[in-house]
Motif scaffolding. Structure first.
Motif, PDB file in Angstrom:
ATOM      1  N   PHE A 158       6.363   3.385 -16.123  1.00  0.00           N
ATOM      2  CA  PHE A 158       6.729   3.279 -14.808  1.00  0.00           C
ATOM      3  C   PHE A 158       7.231   1.766 -14.223  1.00  0.00           C
ATOM      4  CE2 PHE A 158       4.777   7.389 -14.343  1.00  0.00           C
ATOM      5  CZ  PHE A 158       4.914   7.686 -12.872  1.00  0.00           C
ATOM      6  N   VAL A 159       6.480   0.750 -14.998  1.00  0.00           N
ATOM      7  CA  VAL A 159       7.109  -0.606 -14.743  1.00  0.00           C
ATOM      8  C   VAL A 159       8.621  -0.802 -15.148  1.00  0.00           C
ATOM      9  CG1 VAL A 159       6.716  -3.063 -15.555  1.00  0.00           C
ATOM     10  CG2 VAL A 159       4.626  -1.603 -14.890  1.00  0.00           C
ATOM     11  N   LEU A 160       8.778  -0.521 -16.307  1.00  0.00           N
ATOM     12  CA  LEU A 160      10.268  -0.256 -16.603  1.00  0.00           C
ATOM     13  C   LEU A 160      11.287   0.419 -15.831  1.00  0.00           C
ATOM     14  CD1 LEU A 160       9.953  -0.150 -20.734  1.00  0.00           C
ATOM     15  CD2 LEU A 160      10.188  -2.129 -19.335  1.00  0.00           C
ATOM     16  N   ALA A 161      10.883   1.364 -15.365  1.00  0.00           N
ATOM     17  CA  ALA A 161      11.546   2.167 -14.526  1.00  0.00           C
ATOM     18  C   ALA A 161      11.826   1.419 -13.163  1.00  0.00           C
ATOM     19  CB  ALA A 161      11.294   3.607 -14.394  1.00  0.00           C
ATOM     20  N   GLY A 162      10.831   0.994 -12.676  1.00  0.00           N
ATOM     21  CA  GLY A 162      10.635   0.251 -11.238  1.00  0.00           C
ATOM     22  C   GLY A 162      11.601  -0.992 -11.178  1.00  0.00           C
ATOM     23  N   ALA A 201      12.475   2.881  -3.911  1.00  0.00           N
ATOM     24  CA  ALA A 201      11.775   3.709  -5.263  1.00  0.00           C
ATOM     25  C   ALA A 201      11.429   2.715  -6.510  1.00  0.00           C
ATOM     26  CB  ALA A 201      13.079   4.747  -5.559  1.00  0.00           C
ATOM     27  N   GLY A 202      12.322   1.752  -6.642  1.00  0.00           N
ATOM     28  CA  GLY A 202      11.927   0.884  -7.789  1.00  0.00           C
ATOM     29  C   GLY A 202      10.614   0.153  -7.485  1.00  0.00           C
ATOM     30  N   ALA A 203      10.275  -0.311  -6.171  1.00  0.00           N
ATOM     31  CA  ALA A 203       9.091  -0.977  -5.743  1.00  0.00           C
ATOM     32  C   ALA A 203       7.901   0.053  -5.779  1.00  0.00           C
ATOM     33  CB  ALA A 203       9.443  -1.388  -4.197  1.00  0.00           C
ATOM     34  N   SER A 204       8.273   1.394  -5.452  1.00  0.00           N
ATOM     35  CA  SER A 204       7.077   2.331  -5.634  1.00  0.00           C
ATOM     36  C   SER A 204       6.874   2.324  -6.935  1.00  0.00           C
ATOM     37  CB  SER A 204       7.479   3.844  -5.011  1.00  0.00           C
ATOM     38  OG  SER A 204       7.733   3.448  -3.525  1.00  0.00           O
ATOM     39  N   LEU A 205       7.811   2.601  -8.014  1.00  0.00           N
ATOM     40  CA  LEU A 205       7.518   3.148  -9.137  1.00  0.00           C
ATOM     41  C   LEU A 205       6.747   1.674 -10.042  1.00  0.00           C
ATOM     42  CD1 LEU A 205      10.762   5.075 -10.345  1.00  0.00           C
ATOM     43  CD2 LEU A 205       8.172   5.938  -9.938  1.00  0.00           C
ATOM     44  N   GLY A 206       7.449   0.711  -9.737  1.00  0.00           N
ATOM     45  CA  GLY A 206       6.939  -0.362 -10.276  1.00  0.00           C
ATOM     46  C   GLY A 206       5.507  -1.036  -9.787  1.00  0.00           C
ATOM     47  N   THR A 207       5.317  -0.904  -8.708  1.00  0.00           N
ATOM     48  CA  THR A 207       3.940  -1.279  -7.978  1.00  0.00           C
ATOM     49  C   THR A 207       2.899  -0.380  -8.807  1.00  0.00           C
ATOM     50  OG1 THR A 207       4.657  -1.994  -6.024  1.00  0.00           O
ATOM     51  CG2 THR A 207       2.567  -1.476  -5.864  1.00  0.00           C
ATOM     52  N   ALA A 208       3.099   1.098  -8.691  1.00  0.00           N
ATOM     53  CA  ALA A 208       2.127   2.047  -9.191  1.00  0.00           C
ATOM     54  C   ALA A 208       1.963   1.711 -10.693  1.00  0.00           C
ATOM     55  CB  ALA A 208       2.579   3.156  -9.004  1.00  0.00           C
ATOM     56  N   GLY A 209       3.122   1.501 -11.509  1.00  0.00           N
ATOM     57  CA  GLY A 209       3.025   1.209 -12.931  1.00  0.00           C
ATOM     58  C   GLY A 209       2.213  -0.107 -12.969  1.00  0.00           C
ATOM     59  N   LEU A 210       2.192  -1.196 -12.201  1.00  0.00           N
ATOM     60  CA  LEU A 210       1.773  -2.448 -12.572  1.00  0.00           C
ATOM     61  C   LEU A 210      -0.086  -2.387 -12.034  1.00  0.00           C
ATOM     62  CD1 LEU A 210       4.099  -4.983 -11.006  1.00  0.00           C
ATOM     63  CD2 LEU A 210       3.547  -4.790 -13.387  1.00  0.00           C
ATOM     64  N   PHE A 211      -0.047  -1.375 -11.065  1.00  0.00           N
ATOM     65  CA  PHE A 211      -1.641  -1.325 -10.706  1.00  0.00           C
ATOM     66  C   PHE A 211      -2.378  -0.608 -12.063  1.00  0.00           C
ATOM     67  CE2 PHE A 211      -1.017  -2.484  -6.281  1.00  0.00           C
ATOM     68  CZ  PHE A 211      -1.911  -3.375  -6.233  1.00  0.00           C
ATOM     69  N   SER A 212      -1.600   0.366 -12.375  1.00  0.00           N
ATOM     70  CA  SER A 212      -2.239   1.356 -13.464  1.00  0.00           C
ATOM     71  C   SER A 212      -2.406   0.656 -14.816  1.00  0.00           C
ATOM     72  CB  SER A 212      -1.333   2.498 -13.593  1.00  0.00           C
ATOM     73  OG  SER A 212      -0.128   2.487 -13.719  1.00  0.00           O
ATOM     74  N   LEU A 213      -1.348  -0.285 -15.159  1.00  0.00           N
ATOM     75  CA  LEU A 213      -1.306  -0.947 -16.196  1.00  0.00           C
ATOM     76  C   LEU A 213      -2.644  -1.830 -16.330  1.00  0.00           C
ATOM     77  CD1 LEU A 213       0.353  -1.845 -18.633  1.00  0.00           C
ATOM     78  CD2 LEU A 213       1.134  -3.743 -17.332  1.00  0.00           C
ATOM     79  N   VAL A 214      -2.967  -2.550 -15.297  1.00  0.00           N
ATOM     80  CA  VAL A 214      -4.202  -3.415 -14.947  1.00  0.00           C
ATOM     81  C   VAL A 214      -5.492  -2.344 -15.648  1.00  0.00           C
ATOM     82  CG1 VAL A 214      -5.790  -4.570 -13.623  1.00  0.00           C
ATOM     83  CG2 VAL A 214      -3.467  -5.000 -13.247  1.00  0.00           C
ATOM     84  N   ALA A 259       0.834  -1.200  -0.223  1.00  0.00           N
ATOM     85  CA  ALA A 259       0.174  -0.059  -0.024  1.00  0.00           C
ATOM     86  C   ALA A 259       0.832   1.243  -0.114  1.00  0.00           C
ATOM     87  CB  ALA A 259      -0.814   0.065   1.165  1.00  0.00           C
ATOM     88  N   ALA A 260       2.118   1.281   0.801  1.00  0.00           N
ATOM     89  CA  ALA A 260       2.987   2.405   0.786  1.00  0.00           C
ATOM     90  C   ALA A 260       3.417   2.719  -0.473  1.00  0.00           C
ATOM     91  CB  ALA A 260       3.651   2.076   1.916  1.00  0.00           C
ATOM     92  N   HIS A 261       4.287   1.655  -1.203  1.00  0.00           N
ATOM     93  CA  HIS A 261       4.672   1.753  -2.534  1.00  0.00           C
ATOM     94  C   HIS A 261       3.868   2.411  -3.473  1.00  0.00           C
ATOM     95  CE1 HIS A 261       7.797  -1.273  -1.216  1.00  0.00           C
ATOM     96  NE2 HIS A 261       8.096  -0.144  -0.952  1.00  0.00           N
ATOM     97  N   PHE A 262       2.607   1.766  -3.364  1.00  0.00           N
ATOM     98  CA  PHE A 262       1.640   2.429  -4.404  1.00  0.00           C
ATOM     99  C   PHE A 262       1.061   3.734  -4.143  1.00  0.00           C
ATOM    100  CE2 PHE A 262      -3.054   3.494  -5.238  1.00  0.00           C
ATOM    101  CZ  PHE A 262      -2.926   3.197  -6.499  1.00  0.00           C
ATOM    102  N   ALA A 263       1.123   4.379  -3.042  1.00  0.00           N
ATOM    103  CA  ALA A 263       0.955   5.795  -2.694  1.00  0.00           C
ATOM    104  C   ALA A 263       2.030   6.567  -3.141  1.00  0.00           C
ATOM    105  CB  ALA A 263       0.692   5.903  -0.949  1.00  0.00           C
ATOM    106  N   VAL A 264       3.204   6.063  -3.010  1.00  0.00           N
ATOM    107  CA  VAL A 264       4.333   6.843  -3.344  1.00  0.00           C
ATOM    108  C   VAL A 264       4.460   6.946  -4.795  1.00  0.00           C
ATOM    109  CG1 VAL A 264       6.998   7.128  -3.216  1.00  0.00           C
ATOM    110  CG2 VAL A 264       5.517   6.578  -1.290  1.00  0.00           C
ATOM    111  N   GLY A 265       4.416   5.941  -5.598  1.00  0.00           N
ATOM    112  CA  GLY A 265       4.604   5.759  -6.914  1.00  0.00           C
ATOM    113  C   GLY A 265       3.160   6.250  -7.649  1.00  0.00           C
ATOM    114  N   GLY A 266       2.077   5.790  -7.076  1.00  0.00           N
ATOM    115  CA  GLY A 266       0.883   6.437  -7.864  1.00  0.00           C
ATOM    116  C   GLY A 266       0.594   7.886  -7.711  1.00  0.00           C
TER     117      GLY A 266
END
Length: 425
Positions: free
Chosen positions: A219-223, A185-198, A27-34
């Motif tokens: 975001f997924v690639l950067a993360g 940082a990678g987990a935050s960007l990647g997690t947000a990218g994956l949720f938004s990709l869905v 949840a925290a990673h999503f909040a940061v990257g999202g």
């Protein structure tokens, strides 16, 4: 052992905290990257006049509100509550050492919550410039909070020079701070990218779908470029003994390390050759598969900290059962029962069976239950008291993830007899 010990019947404190922390970090990673994903796309939508994208972002901000405030803040509060009840020595140490960090994080949390509420309720009400300003307040607050949390988590793993100097800066900016920040940082960007990709792959075919899928893929690639790089850097900064626990020792460490790396590289490769290269061909089922693999990689990276510092809460400073490693010689002379401030039994006395039960509660209940998850009853079935006594005397040598027994030889024998007498069911 200056606080009362709370024993849970079905789930010991350490695994319960580990599971709760894993969900909180998602949840925290999503909040940061999202937050960054949301604000960058809002900039694009206002610049291009894309009303369909603005409509999507309004819905996205509702999910962001639920994930960051209700799930994230709720889980964070629950995590601290469980820690304070189950491992009060650890909670006291972290609050005392990082008092100002927790104060700053509380202010950032209030700022993040207020800005998130105002941002969500300001769609179509506030001027775009003011609405975007609220978005950037969310982004800055979230990333500063991640920076602060990373310092504390890295300190728990590698306190470094703080052990001798006691200086806050030495503890916060420790050996693993930089690689851990890269992982976060990678987990935050990647997690947000994956949720938004869905979400993007579920949108109707057209310009909006292309924008969402392509941005989410970036975001997924950067993360998932930063995450494996941070994990490898983190392993390189560890001591040889700690690195061996993670990469070569039998157990869960190599599974988390190599499995997490493999999952992260797989997500990167699939995202590059799939959604990023051909956004029109992305399906929701494929995005869900990537989300599963990506969350697995992020959670594995988080649990690597547990492996490296086990059996400590703070490496070299505090064991998971609340014992100070430096106090072991004194406990061997005086005894744990006489030293633990809130022990229900103060000496072996005439009831060694009751004393053995209390010793289990003080020294073992942080990681084991009697008959629940990690049942000690199942682990000792068929063992004789003398054999158990010998095993207890060398726990830290036989099982590197267990603290050494603390106390007198008589207390060790009392615990061994109590364990051997446990019924099969």
């Amino acid at each position: 052992m200056n606080f009362p010990v709370t024993e849970f019947r079905w789930m010991a404190a350490a695994p319960a905290l580990g599971a709760l922390q894993a969900v909180f970090e998602v949840a925290a990673h999503f909040a940061v990257g999202g937050s960054l994903f949301m604000v960058l796309l809002e900039h694009r939508a206002h610049r291009t006049g894309d009303q369909a994208l603005l409509s999507f972002l309004q819905d996205w901000s509702r999910m962001f509100l639920l994930m960051s405030m209700i799930l994230g803040i709720g889980l964070g509060t629950g995590l601290w509550t469980v820690l304070a009840v189950a491992q009060p020595d650890a909670a006291h140490a972290l609050l005392r050492i990082f008092l100002w960090v927790w104060g700053v994080m509380s202010i950032l949390g209030i700022l993040l919550a207020a800005a998130t509420l105002l941002h969500y309720s300001g769609w179509g009400v506030l001027p775009p410039r003011h609405h975007l300003a609220l978005g950037w307040i969310i982004v800055v607050s979230a990333w500063l909070g991640l920076f602060a949390v990373n310092g504390v988590l890295a300190f728990m793993e590698t306190p470094g020079q703080w052990m001798t100097t006691g200086h806050f800066i030495d503890g916060f900016f420790n050996e693993t701070f930089n690689p851990s920040m890269l992982v976060q940082a990678g987990a935050s960007l990647g997690t947000a990218g994956l949720f938004s990709l869905v979400a993007g792959c579920a949108a109707e075919a057209g310009r909006l779908r292309g924008v969402l899928v392509r941005t989410a893929s970036r975001f997924v690639l950067a993360g998932f470029a930063l995450l494996p790089a941070g994990v490898a850097w983190h392993a390189a900064t560890l001591s040889p003994a700690a690195r061996q626990l993670l990469t070569g020792a039998p157990g869960i460490g190599p599974v988390l390390f190599y499995g997490g790396l493999a999952a992260a590289v797989t997500v990167f490769a699939f995202a590059l050759t799939g959604p990023f290269s051909r956004p029109e061909g992305c399906t929701r089922s494929f995005a869900l598969l990537l989300l599963t693999l990506g969350l697995g990689a992020a959670v594995a990276a988080g649990f690597q900290r547990e492996v490296v510092r086990s059996p400590h809460v703070i490496t070299g400073y505090l064991y998971v059962n609340g014992l100070d490693p430096r106090a072991l010689p004194a406990l061997e002379r005086r005894g744990v029962l006489a030293s633990a401030r809130y022990a229900a039994v103060r000496s072996l006395g005439a009831d060694p069976d009751r004393a053995g039960r209390e010793l289990f509660r003080l020294e073992c209940a942080a990681c084991h239950t009697v008959g629940g998850f990690r049942s000690i009853r199942q682990a000792v079935q068929g063992w004789e008291p003398d054999a158990l006594d010998r095993q207890l005397g060398r726990l830290d040598r036989l099982r590197g993830s267990m603290p050494p027994f603390a106390g007198t030889a008589g207390e060790r024998r009392a615990l061994a007899r109590w364990l051997a007498a446990l019924p099969a069911r």
